[in-house]
Design a protein around this motif. Structure first.
Motif, PDB file in Angstrom:
ATOM      1  N   THR A 521      27.009 -21.242  46.629  1.00  0.00           N
ATOM      2  CA  THR A 521      26.719 -19.846  46.260  1.00  0.00           C
ATOM      3  C   THR A 521      25.267 -19.736  45.794  1.00  0.00           C
ATOM      4  O   THR A 521      24.752 -20.622  45.113  1.00  0.00           O
ATOM      5  CB  THR A 521      27.646 -19.365  45.130  1.00  0.00           C
ATOM      6  OG1 THR A 521      27.627 -20.311  44.064  1.00  0.00           O
ATOM      7  CG2 THR A 521      29.069 -19.176  45.633  1.00  0.00           C
ATOM      8  N   ALA A 523      22.277 -16.544  44.462  1.00  0.00           N
ATOM      9  CA  ALA A 523      22.002 -15.153  44.079  1.00  0.00           C
ATOM     10  C   ALA A 523      20.527 -15.046  43.734  1.00  0.00           C
ATOM     11  O   ALA A 523      19.960 -15.936  43.093  1.00  0.00           O
ATOM     12  CB  ALA A 523      22.862 -14.726  42.889  1.00  0.00           C
ATOM     13  N   ILE A 528      23.482 -21.228  42.776  1.00  0.00           N
ATOM     14  CA  ILE A 528      24.351 -21.140  41.599  1.00  0.00           C
ATOM     15  C   ILE A 528      25.205 -22.400  41.480  1.00  0.00           C
ATOM     16  O   ILE A 528      25.225 -23.071  40.461  1.00  0.00           O
ATOM     17  CB  ILE A 528      25.262 -19.898  41.670  1.00  0.00           C
ATOM     18  CG1 ILE A 528      24.436 -18.618  41.806  1.00  0.00           C
ATOM     19  CG2 ILE A 528      26.158 -19.824  40.438  1.00  0.00           C
ATOM     20  CD1 ILE A 528      25.251 -17.385  42.085  1.00  0.00           C
ATOM     21  N   ALA A 543      30.132 -18.238  40.701  1.00  0.00           N
ATOM     22  CA  ALA A 543      29.309 -17.186  41.305  1.00  0.00           C
ATOM     23  C   ALA A 543      28.857 -16.248  40.189  1.00  0.00           C
ATOM     24  O   ALA A 543      29.169 -16.461  39.012  1.00  0.00           O
ATOM     25  CB  ALA A 543      30.092 -16.437  42.374  1.00  0.00           C
ATOM     26  N   TYR A 544      28.108 -15.206  40.569  1.00  0.00           N
ATOM     27  CA  TYR A 544      27.677 -14.176  39.626  1.00  0.00           C
ATOM     28  C   TYR A 544      28.200 -12.824  40.092  1.00  0.00           C
ATOM     29  O   TYR A 544      28.300 -12.574  41.306  1.00  0.00           O
ATOM     30  CB  TYR A 544      26.158 -14.103  39.529  1.00  0.00           C
ATOM     31  CG  TYR A 544      25.496 -15.272  38.840  1.00  0.00           C
ATOM     32  CD1 TYR A 544      26.161 -15.993  37.847  1.00  0.00           C
ATOM     33  CD2 TYR A 544      24.207 -15.647  39.175  1.00  0.00           C
ATOM     34  CE1 TYR A 544      25.559 -17.067  37.218  1.00  0.00           C
ATOM     35  CE2 TYR A 544      23.583 -16.722  38.545  1.00  0.00           C
ATOM     36  CZ  TYR A 544      24.273 -17.427  37.569  1.00  0.00           C
ATOM     37  OH  TYR A 544      23.663 -18.479  36.944  1.00  0.00           O
ATOM     38  N   THR A 548      26.316 -11.807  45.689  1.00  0.00           N
ATOM     39  CA  THR A 548      26.244 -13.261  45.751  1.00  0.00           C
ATOM     40  C   THR A 548      26.460 -13.708  47.191  1.00  0.00           C
ATOM     41  O   THR A 548      27.387 -13.257  47.860  1.00  0.00           O
ATOM     42  CB  THR A 548      27.306 -13.911  44.846  1.00  0.00           C
ATOM     43  OG1 THR A 548      27.018 -13.586  43.482  1.00  0.00           O
ATOM     44  CG2 THR A 548      27.311 -15.416  45.004  1.00  0.00           C
ATOM     45  N   THR A 563      27.255 -12.252  52.329  1.00  0.00           N
ATOM     46  CA  THR A 563      26.939 -11.777  50.981  1.00  0.00           C
ATOM     47  C   THR A 563      28.061 -10.870  50.490  1.00  0.00           C
ATOM     48  O   THR A 563      28.425  -9.892  51.147  1.00  0.00           O
ATOM     49  CB  THR A 563      25.605 -11.019  50.963  1.00  0.00           C
ATOM     50  OG1 THR A 563      24.555 -11.913  51.379  1.00  0.00           O
ATOM     51  CG2 THR A 563      25.294 -10.504  49.569  1.00  0.00           C
TER      52      THR A 563
END
Length: 735
Positions: A521, A523, A528, A543-544, A548, A563
């Motif tokens: 992942t 971002a 990440i 993740a955020y 992401t 995404t």
């Protein structure tokens, strides 16, 4: 006998004296408290806050100083811990009642039994100012709050245009990440029974039922889940409302702000306006300007003593939406014209409606006002202005947005928000809705947005909130930009990441679990986390929230790149099926059989399949994969035995197979290949075909189209700068 009678007389006298002392003490205590409003511990977060209601009959004015005030009251601001001692001394000096208290800005309101003339009141003010522990003593200035009924709506407007204009629906994408936060509203009254508020609004202290406050609460936080009427900007909110009368005092405003602050309201919506005062000040009326200066100073003192930080979101005012006339006996010299019972007129300083007569009052005046001359707009020093946002109104004009004709503008206005033809709640009935217009609507939209940001990240400071609201306002108008909820939330999530996870399962081309696939992942261009799939193909990767990118890679398979907009603590992707890329397997087999000492690998076609060159002392191979078939060209022994230009070093090779033509371009150095370029075969001036080209003569169209995809990726050992087959095998697998 005489001694016994004398002893009884003394006893009776002593009892009388004791009774008198107790009566005096009781009367003193009664005088101090009897005008205190009934306090309910459930109404306020602290017993240190309550504001008495000042009687309009005591409003007086002084033409010499430009002050409009209550002639039986004074505001006393003290140093910390000195309030009780100062109050005792004030009540020792004068027969006055304790009429209001604010333990957070250390102020209290005293009320005298009768009105005093200006000289008498000033004398008392100056005497109290000399008491030890007193920081400031002030008249309790009278404020007239203007209502915004619906004077500007013409025809019907789309019920949700404002909601859509600021892209509020995008905010609901992140609802599961939001926590209910308190938002305060100061307005002229509320109806908490409206079904669309669904228990979200609690009123504090005495309040009246009003269209206006109810409508603003609806814009901020009407229930989005009950399928009733409208949806507010905030999905998760607990609103608190405090009411101010049309004719109120500056002390009531100060104390009500602290009541909301003590309820934890980091966002406070100020749906109040003083149009006549603003108009008069912009007409250079000295009384009006002095009044704004004095009242803003008191507000700044009080706001600076907030125990908890709060962002005040104030409407710029609707001064420019009305006509005015000059009235010589009006305190500020001008009055706003309205219609009542079919007649045009105004309310004078005593609240009496007077019919407008051009012969008496002259022509109707048009306003061009500045929000600087508003109660909160005037507070513009850097320390205090960072706690205040002033909002103007925008309207929809075709497919564009423009500032509303009535909206007060000027450099003190920070942003715009929808404010014309806004559909919201009416009181008294659960199904009551209507159209509203005014900068109060605009302030409510911004308050809702501020609250939504806070509900995502409750650690945001007041300065953070102000910055996000202003700096992410990107919706174009003919004046200032409008706030943009989508942009604000996206920016917030980029700068204040919220950790989430993505779960899913990876399958091969036969829909069977694919183990040991790499799941990564990223971002904002930064990695990440990365994990491997389990034996059953499943994965859980950090993740955020927000946008992401998820990438899944496995040997011999095409990469998966997508995404996601993550709006939950855990998001499920479902099954991800990877397509097997046969060319990788064929390339690696070819590399194993035809080992070289240097390699070049670069992408040349639309389906992400690269071409390969292998170089050794005995053979040079050009390899390509077309139409599911591997093609290769044996270019013979080392290039050093070929004719090439030492100056340009660009070599062109072309071959045909199965009626297909393949072209290769590469650049050589002293004795081995360094980089690869795209070029084009051409015929020289002598009529002979040339295979050596300068990169400057490469066909521009071909080069521009392919240069980004066709730059060589050379793989070699950093130690001896020689290439090995393992490095290029890895490059093929990861391509």
């Amino acid at each position: 006998m005489k001694k016994r009678k004398l002893k009884k007389s003394w006893s009776a006298l002593l009892i009388v004296i004791i009774c008198i002392v107790l009566a005096v003490f009781g009367l003193s205590y009664y005088n101090r408290l009897k005008f205190s409003p009934q306090k309910d511990a459930n109404q306020y977060s602290s017993e240190d806050l309550y504001a008495g209601v000042s009687s309009r009959s005591y409003i007086a004015s002084n033409a010499d100083t430009g002050e409009c005030y209550y002639d039986n009251e004074l505001i006393v601001m003290t140093t910390k811990n000195a309030m009780s001692k100062v109050l005792d001394k004030v009540q020792d000096l004068y027969n006055c009642k304790f009429a209001g208290k604010n333990g957070y800005d250390h102020s209290f309101l005293v009320r005298f039994p009768d009105g005093q003339n200006y000289a008498q009141l000033t004398k008392r003010l100056n005497r109290i100012k000399n008491i030890d522990g007193v920081k400031e003593v002030s008249l309790n200035y009278a404020v007239t709050i203007d209502s915004e009924d619906e004077p500007y709506v013409k025809g019907k407007a789309s019920h949700s245009w404002g909601y859509k204009a600021i892209k509020a629906s995008e905010g609901y994408t992140y609802r599961s990440l939001m926590n209910a936060v308190p938002v305060g509203i100061m307005d002229t009254g509320f109806d908490t029974s409206a079904e669309d508020l669904n228990g979200k609004l609690t009123t504090l202290g005495n309040h009246t039922e009003s269209d206006h406050g109810t409508a603003m609460a609806g814009i901020i936080g009407a229930d989005p889940t009950n399928k009733e009427g409208i949806a507010g900007v905030m999905s998760e909110v607990k609103m608190y409302g405090v009411s101010v009368e049309k004719y109120t005092s500056i002390y009531a405003i100060m104390t009500n702000l602290h009541i909301l602050n003590q309820k934890g309201c980091k966002v406070i919506d100020l749906s109040i306006a003083c149009d006549e005062l603003n108009f008069a000040a912009c007409q250079d009326n000295t009384n009006a300007k002095n009044a704004i200066r004095r009242m803003s100073k008191l507000l700044a003192y009080s706001i600076n003593d907030f125990e908890k930080p709060s962002l005040l979101i104030a409407s710029s005012g609707n001064t420019d939406g009305y006509k005015y006339c000059r009235v010589d006996d009006a305190f500020y010299g001008y009055k706003k014209l309205i219609k009542k019972n079919g007649k045009t007129g105004f309310y004078d300083d005593k609240g009496i409606f007077r019919t407008y007569n051009a012969n008496v009052y002259g022509e109707k005046l048009t306003a061009t006002s500045d929000a600087y001359w508003n109660l909160f707009g005037y507070i513009d020093d850097s320390q205090m202005s960072s706690k205040i946002i002033v909002v103007g109104s925008a309207k929809k004009s075709g497919k564009k947005y423009k500032i509303s004709n009535y909206s007060v503008s000027g450099t003190r206005v920070d942003v715009l928000a929808p404010g014309e033809g806004i559909y919201s709640l009416k009181p008294s009935t659960s199904s009551g809705y209507g159209l509203y217009s005014g900068t109060s609507c605009s302030a409510a939209y911004v308050s809702g947005l501020a609250g939504a940001l806070l509900s995502i990240d409750q650690k945001l400071t007041v300065t953070d909130l102000q910055s996000y609201l202003i700096n992410t306002a990107t919706i174009s108008t003919d004046d200032l930009p409008m706030v943009n909820m989508e942009n604000a939330i996206d920016t917030l999530l980029k700068e204040h990441p919220i950790k989430t996870t993505i779960t899913g399962r990876v399958l091969d081309e036969n829909k069977k679990p694919l183990a040991n696939a790499s799941v990564t992942t990223t971002a904002n261009g930064e990695k990440i986390a990365s994990v491997k799939t389990k034996s059953d193909g499943t994965f859980t990767v950090n993740a955020y929230a927000g946008k992401t990118k998820l990438q899944v890679k496995s040997t011999l398979y095409a990469s998966y790149n997508k995404t996601y907009t993550i709006s939950k603590k855990t998001m499920k992707t479902g099954d991800i099926v990877l397509d097997k890329e046969k060319w990788k397997e064929l390339y690696v087999d070819f590399i194993k059989k035809h080992k070289g000492d240097s390699y070049a690998l670069w992408k040349v076609d639309d389906n992400n399949t690269p071409e390969l060159m292998i170089f050794s002392d005995t053979h040079n191979y050009f390899v390509t994969y077309k139409n599911k078939v591997l093609y290769y060209l044996d270019m013979g022994p080392a290039l050093t035995s070929r004719d090439y230009s030492e100056k340009e070093n660009l070599v062109y090779v072309s071959y045909s197979q199965n009626n297909a033509i393949y072209e290769c371009y590469y650049k050589v150095g002293d004795s081995r290949i360094r980089t690869v370029h795209i070029g084009q075969q051409s015929t020289g001036a002598d009529g002979k075909t040339s295979y050596i080209w300068d990169s400057a003569s490469v066909n521009a169209k071909t080069y521009q189209k392919n240069s980004q995809n066709m730059q060589a990726k050379l793989h070699h050992s950093a130690q001896d700068k020689t290439y090995d087959n393992k490095s290029v095998e890895k490059a093929v697998y990861n391509y």
